[in-house]
Write a protein that holds these residues in place. Sequence first.
Motif, PDB file in Angstrom:
ATOM      1  N   UNK A 133      12.621  53.266  52.813  1.00 10.04           N
ATOM      2  CA  UNK A 133      12.154  54.187  53.842  1.00 10.04           C
ATOM      3  C   UNK A 133      11.665  55.492  53.231  1.00 10.04           C
ATOM      4  N   UNK A 134      12.416  56.030  52.283  1.00  7.78           N
ATOM      5  CA  UNK A 134      12.000  57.266  51.629  1.00  7.78           C
ATOM      6  C   UNK A 134      10.704  57.044  50.846  1.00  7.78           C
ATOM      7  N   UNK A 135      10.559  55.864  50.257  1.00  5.31           N
ATOM      8  CA  UNK A 135       9.331  55.593  49.508  1.00  5.31           C
ATOM      9  C   UNK A 135       8.141  55.442  50.442  1.00  5.31           C
ATOM     10  N   UNK A 136       8.355  54.896  51.628  1.00  9.10           N
ATOM     11  CA  UNK A 136       7.242  54.832  52.582  1.00  9.10           C
ATOM     12  C   UNK A 136       6.736  56.239  52.894  1.00  9.10           C
ATOM     13  N   UNK A 137       7.664  57.168  53.062  1.00 11.94           N
ATOM     14  CA  UNK A 137       7.283  58.558  53.322  1.00 11.94           C
ATOM     15  C   UNK A 137       6.447  59.106  52.178  1.00 11.94           C
ATOM     16  N   UNK A 138       6.834  58.793  50.944  1.00 13.22           N
ATOM     17  CA  UNK A 138       6.080  59.263  49.781  1.00 13.22           C
ATOM     18  C   UNK A 138       4.677  58.652  49.759  1.00 13.22           C
ATOM     19  N   UNK A 139       4.581  57.370  50.103  1.00  9.29           N
ATOM     20  CA  UNK A 139       3.273  56.704  50.120  1.00  9.29           C
ATOM     21  C   UNK A 139       2.378  57.318  51.189  1.00  9.29           C
ATOM     22  N   UNK A 140       2.928  57.537  52.368  1.00 11.73           N
ATOM     23  CA  UNK A 140       2.135  58.136  53.452  1.00 11.73           C
ATOM     24  C   UNK A 140       1.683  59.538  53.080  1.00 11.73           C
ATOM     25  N   UNK A 141       2.532  60.288  52.391  1.00 10.65           N
ATOM     26  CA  UNK A 141       2.159  61.631  51.960  1.00 10.65           C
ATOM     27  C   UNK A 141       0.999  61.571  50.959  1.00 10.65           C
ATOM     28  N   UNK A 142       1.078  60.624  50.024  1.00 12.74           N
ATOM     29  CA  UNK A 142       0.006  60.480  49.041  1.00 12.74           C
ATOM     30  C   UNK A 142      -1.302  60.068  49.710  1.00 12.74           C
ATOM     31  N   UNK A 143      -1.224  59.141  50.647  1.00  8.63           N
ATOM     32  CA  UNK A 143      -2.441  58.691  51.337  1.00  8.63           C
ATOM     33  C   UNK A 143      -3.059  59.818  52.153  1.00  8.63           C
TER      34      UNK A 143
END
Length: 204
Positions: free
Chosen positions: A189-199
């Motif tokens: 879940x935390x990594x999804x947040x990081x991916x969305x932030x990068x995108x």
Amino acid sequence: MNHRIAVLLLAATQLASAQRDRFSVKGVQIGDTLPPLELRNVQGEAVALAASWKEKPALIVTGSLTCPIARRECPLLEQTLRGLEGKVNVVIVYTVEAHPEGDASPYGGRTDTPGINIQNGIIYGQPQTLAKRLELAREFIRHTKTPYPVLVDDLDNRAWQALGSGPNLAVLADPSGKVVAKQGWLDPQAMRTEIERLLQTSGK
């Protein structure tokens, strides 16, 4: 709560935090560019890890069949990243076995076969040949039903060491190969947040 108990609780908390963080501080760090690494697909063919972040971000996650956490987190990762298909490449890097039966664990220095491995019949020694590691990687795919490509580290464990020598760590790289996020233990879940932030930052 008396002072002694408070001190013991603080020490226990700090130790747990150190255990969680010990893989974060090894290997590549945020801001670093991932080194050129050649791995193998499960058929044994050479594959450049850099191909995973060509044109889009890549999430690189380590794992092995004898790591119960990796077996648990891979299915959770697929569920958590739904909706991001086509926006980020996910690659599992199959590494040294975390809990090889009859051999010392690379993390504890002693034989340590978890009970859940015994219950599930996952009892394997540390592979001494690339062919055996490839075999266990294919079994990992069958067991976890992961839809992600699995690339296998060679027996020199070069990729495992470069990423941080962790049993189930995660590294997020942008399309230039620069590390933008790292977790010593994968937290989907935390990594999804990081991916969305990068995108969002890249306007994807």
